[in-house]
Each structure stands twice: as structure tokens, then as C-alpha cells.
Scaffold this motif. Structure first.
Motif, mmCIF file in Angstrom:
data_model
loop_
_atom_site.group_PDB
_atom_site.id
_atom_site.type_symbol
_atom_site.label_atom_id
_atom_site.label_comp_id
_atom_site.label_asym_id
_atom_site.label_seq_id
_atom_site.Cartn_x
_atom_site.Cartn_y
_atom_site.Cartn_z
ATOM 1 N N ARG A 14 -90.742 24.702 -11.562
ATOM 2 C CA ARG A 14 -90.547 24.485 -12.996
ATOM 3 C C ARG A 14 -89.374 25.306 -13.541
ATOM 4 N N THR A 15 -89.235 26.526 -13.085
ATOM 5 C CA THR A 15 -88.162 27.392 -13.576
ATOM 6 C C THR A 15 -86.795 26.775 -13.294
ATOM 7 N N LEU A 16 -86.579 26.339 -12.065
ATOM 8 C CA LEU A 16 -85.304 25.716 -11.709
ATOM 9 C C LEU A 16 -85.128 24.389 -12.440
ATOM 10 N N PHE A 17 -86.205 23.612 -12.544
ATOM 11 C CA PHE A 17 -86.139 22.333 -13.251
ATOM 12 C C PHE A 17 -85.720 22.547 -14.707
ATOM 13 N N GLN A 18 -86.367 23.491 -15.390
ATOM 14 C CA GLN A 18 -86.046 23.749 -16.793
ATOM 15 C C GLN A 18 -84.616 24.238 -16.967
ATOM 16 N N ALA A 19 -84.156 25.087 -16.076
ATOM 17 C CA ALA A 19 -82.780 25.574 -16.151
ATOM 18 C C ALA A 19 -81.786 24.425 -16.002
ATOM 19 N N GLN A 20 -82.049 23.535 -15.045
ATOM 20 C CA GLN A 20 -81.163 22.382 -14.844
ATOM 21 C C GLN A 20 -81.213 21.439 -16.041
ATOM 22 N N LEU A 21 -82.418 21.210 -16.586
ATOM 23 C CA LEU A 21 -82.559 20.337 -17.749
ATOM 24 C C LEU A 21 -81.801 20.904 -18.945
ATOM 25 N N GLU A 22 -81.963 22.188 -19.206
ATOM 26 C CA GLU A 22 -81.255 22.812 -20.323
ATOM 27 C C GLU A 22 -79.743 22.697 -20.147
ATOM 28 N N GLN A 23 -79.254 22.926 -18.934
ATOM 29 C CA GLN A 23 -77.825 22.828 -18.662
ATOM 30 C C GLN A 23 -77.328 21.400 -18.889
ATOM 31 N N LYS A 24 -78.077 20.416 -18.398
ATOM 32 C CA LYS A 24 -77.673 19.011 -18.543
ATOM 33 C C LYS A 24 -77.715 18.577 -20.005
ATOM 34 N N LEU A 25 -78.734 19.003 -20.743
ATOM 35 C CA LEU A 25 -78.817 18.648 -22.162
ATOM 36 C C LEU A 25 -77.674 19.275 -22.948
ATOM 37 N N TRP A 26 -77.393 20.537 -22.667
ATOM 38 C CA TRP A 26 -76.288 21.196 -23.361
ATOM 39 C C TRP A 26 -74.991 20.442 -23.085
ATOM 40 N N HIS A 27 -74.763 20.113 -21.838
ATOM 41 C CA HIS A 27 -73.549 19.388 -21.464
ATOM 42 C C HIS A 27 -73.500 18.021 -22.153
ATOM 43 N N LEU A 28 -74.610 17.316 -22.167
ATOM 44 C CA LEU A 28 -74.663 15.994 -22.771
ATOM 45 C C LEU A 28 -74.323 16.055 -24.259
ATOM 46 N N TYR A 29 -74.891 17.015 -24.969
ATOM 47 C CA TYR A 29 -74.682 17.102 -26.403
ATOM 48 C C TYR A 29 -73.331 17.698 -26.799
ATOM 49 N N HIS A 30 -72.697 18.437 -25.896
ATOM 50 C CA HIS A 30 -71.461 19.111 -26.263
ATOM 51 C C HIS A 30 -70.209 18.556 -25.601
ATOM 52 N N HIS A 31 -70.346 17.774 -24.535
ATOM 53 C CA HIS A 31 -69.153 17.367 -23.799
ATOM 54 C C HIS A 31 -69.005 15.880 -23.554
ATOM 55 N N THR A 32 -69.875 15.053 -24.085
ATOM 56 C CA THR A 32 -69.733 13.626 -23.837
ATOM 57 C C THR A 32 -69.593 12.880 -25.148
ATOM 58 N N GLN A 33 -69.021 11.731 -25.064
ATOM 59 C CA GLN A 33 -68.985 10.830 -26.198
ATOM 60 C C GLN A 33 -70.388 10.258 -26.359
ATOM 61 N N PRO A 34 -70.785 9.837 -27.561
ATOM 62 C CA PRO A 34 -72.134 9.341 -27.764
ATOM 63 C C PRO A 34 -72.534 8.206 -26.830
ATOM 64 N N GLU A 35 -71.609 7.353 -26.438
ATOM 65 C CA GLU A 35 -71.970 6.232 -25.580
ATOM 66 C C GLU A 35 -71.963 6.614 -24.099
ATOM 67 N N ASP A 36 -71.533 7.801 -23.767
ATOM 68 C CA ASP A 36 -71.466 8.239 -22.371
ATOM 69 C C ASP A 36 -72.739 8.958 -21.970
ATOM 70 N N GLY A 37 -73.111 8.761 -20.730
ATOM 71 C CA GLY A 37 -74.148 9.583 -20.120
ATOM 72 C C GLY A 37 -75.555 9.360 -20.634
ATOM 73 N N THR A 38 -76.444 9.076 -19.728
ATOM 74 C CA THR A 38 -77.868 9.017 -20.020
ATOM 75 C C THR A 38 -78.554 10.000 -19.091
ATOM 76 N N LEU A 39 -79.439 10.753 -19.653
ATOM 77 C CA LEU A 39 -80.215 11.726 -18.909
ATOM 78 C C LEU A 39 -81.675 11.304 -19.019
ATOM 79 N N ALA A 40 -82.403 11.342 -17.924
ATOM 80 C CA ALA A 40 -83.813 10.937 -17.944
ATOM 81 C C ALA A 40 -84.665 11.951 -17.209
ATOM 82 N N VAL A 41 -85.869 12.130 -17.713
ATOM 83 C CA VAL A 41 -86.878 12.933 -17.044
ATOM 84 C C VAL A 41 -88.035 11.997 -16.734
#
Length: 147
Positions: free
Chosen positions: A12-39
Motif C-alpha cells: 500500500r505504501t508504494l502504491f499510494q506514493a505512485q498514485l500521488e506522483q501520477k495524480l500530481w503529474h496529471l493535474y500539473h503537466h498534461t492538457q485536460p484531454e491528455d492522459g487517463t489514470l485508473a485505479v
């Protein structure tokens, strides 16, 4: 420690760290139509009852077998983790649409359909699987079940 001692999967610790990193990247570095993240969150149905009836050793054996089956499923761009008890999670990227994610979820549930050998007997299990997706603009969630 970032790996589950029983299954050797990321925990869980590694999963949460990766999820937080991916969410941060998604919200700060992609255009709204780019990138889908799923859990995808998978929970084994009636695991506590099986664990009680067959014993913890057999419950642990089942969890290792489930982890093995899930590990052999093709998960391109995904992180498979055991996040607790009888719960497994996949952090997925790069699926073109929700239909592709649902197809992947069904293949995961199908991988659990063949019987598991526990205490010298074949046991069938079912699981519930939920999918949450997020893009730069919207979030959604659905639930699948093998039961």
C-alpha cells in the motif's frame, strides 16, 4: 518496506506514493484531454469465511496464488499491488477509453475463475472489482463483480 512480505508485490505504501506522483503529474503537466489514470481495486469475496474455515495458512496460500495469477495477466503500464488483507490494486495508465478498462477488469476476474487448490481440494472464489478513473477534467467510477 515497500513490498508485501506474503506476496512480494508492492504494498500500500508504494502504491499510494505512485498514485500521488501520477495524480500530481496529471493535474500539473498534461492538457485536460491528455492522459487517463485508473485505479482498479479488487477484493476477494468471502475471504474471511474461507480463512476461518480452512485456517490462516490456507488463506495465505490462496493470497499467494491470487497474486501469482494476477501477476501473469498482461498489465501494460500498470502497477499491481497488494494493498491490504484480501485487497489488490492496479494503477493503470494509457487505456484509450473506459471500454478498454472494463475489458481489462473482466480479464482479471476471468483469471480468478479456475479453481484454486487449497487443503487438497479445489475451491472456486469470486471477487469484486471497482474502477476509478481520472483525467485532467473529470473523474468516474464503476463496479464489476465476478459473483
Amino acid at each position: 518496506q515497500q513490498y508485501d512480505a506474503l506476496t512480494a508485490l508492492p504494498n500500500r505504501t508504494l502504491f499510494q506514493a505512485q498514485l500521488e506522483q501520477k495524480l500530481w503529474h496529471l493535474y500539473h503537466h498534461t492538457q485536460p484531454e491528455d492522459g487517463t489514470l485508473a485505479v482498479l481495486l479488487l477484493d476477494l469475496d468471502n475471504f474471511a469465511s474461507l480463512n476461518h474455515n480452512l485456517g490462516q495458512h490456507q488463506g495465505d496460500h490462496l493470497l499467494r496464488q491470487v497474486a501469482q495469477r494476477l501477476s501473469t495477466e498482461p498489465h501494460a503500464n500498470a502497477l499491481l499491488s497488494r494493498v491490504g488483507g484480501d485487497e489488490f490494486a492496479l494503477l493503470c495508465e494509457g487505456y484509450p477509453d473506459l471500454t478498454a478498462l472494463i475489458a481489462h477488469a473482466k480479464s482479471i476476474l476471468a483469471a480468478l475463475a479456475p479453481p484454486f487448490l487449497l487443503a487438497g481440494r479445489a475451491h472456486h472464489i469470486t471477487a469484486s472489482l471497482g474502477i476509478a478513473t481520472v483525467t485532467g477534467q473529470q473523474e468516474s467510477a464503476i463496479r464489476c463483480s465476478s459473483s
